[in-house]
Design an enzyme around this catalytic site. Structure first.
Site, PDB file in Angstrom:
ATOM      1  CD  GLN A 100       2.062 -10.724 -13.165  1.00  6.68           C
ATOM      2  OE1 GLN A 100       2.785 -11.692 -12.997  1.00  6.68           O
ATOM      3  NE2 GLN A 100       2.554  -9.503 -13.340  1.00  6.68           N
TER       4      GLN A 100
ATOM      5  CG  HIS B  10      -0.336  -5.991  -9.238  1.00  7.67           C
ATOM      6  ND1 HIS B  10       0.058  -6.514 -10.449  1.00  7.67           N
ATOM      7  CD2 HIS B  10      -1.493  -6.633  -8.913  1.00  7.67           C
ATOM      8  CE1 HIS B  10      -0.819  -7.410 -10.847  1.00  7.67           C
ATOM      9  NE2 HIS B  10      -1.769  -7.518  -9.936  1.00  7.67           N
TER      10      HIS B  10
END
Length: 169
Positions: A149, A155
């Site tokens: 990430q 997301h």
């Protein structure tokens, strides 16, 4: 983190007496900010209002949602925005983000379950719309820097158009 008070039901009308109630609860009867946070929170919750995190000023994905940072948006709903990844890892590589800032899956709470379900359903619809269902596709959510990430706004990656290996990278 900054907070804004939003109606739990956007269609709900806030009556003037509710506004006065909220103002007195938040500011106290003498116009000073009340220091009793738990009293404020109970009053807000009982009034039909919820506490929502505001967009993070330095979050690139929040800026995309707000329209202040350009992106090749391919689809959007009332809850999410999908756009092309700047560094695609497959012929089709879309990012699907919630409009509301949630830092990562580790920060998601029980109240976020409907949002997470909406994101996954949106990914499935997009996969169908862009023609990925026949040969398959992958949906990935990285959580934490060790997992890859790099943007601290929850997301999904929707990847397709090539063969994937198992286990993933």
């Amino acid at each position: 983190m900054f907070f804004v008070w939003q109606a739990a039901n956007p269609q709900a009308l806030v009556l003037p007496e509710q506004q006065i109630f909220l103002q007195k609860t938040l500011l106290g009867n003498r116009g000073r900010k009340s220091s009793n946070r738990s009293r404020q929170k109970r009053a807000i919750e009982s009034s039909g209002f919820i506490e929502e995190p505001m967009p993070e000023a330095d979050c690139a994905f929040c800026q995309i949602v707000q329209g202040s940072l350009p992106a090749k948006i391919v689809a959007q709903t009332s809850e999410a925005v999908a756009f092309e990844d700047l560094k695609p890892q497959a012929p089709t590589h879309l990012l699907i983000i919630p409009r509301r800032h949630v830092r990562s899956l580790a920060d998601a709470q029980t109240k976020d379950a409907p949002l997470l379900g909406d994101l996954l359903a949106f990914a499935g619809r997009l996969a169908s719309e862009v023609g990925l269902t026949e040969n398959g596709y992958r949906v990935v959510m990285n959580c934490g820097s060790g997992a890859g990430q790099s943007v601290w706004h929850l997301h999904l990656h929707l990847l397709g158009g090539r063969r994937f290996q198992w286990p993933p990278g």
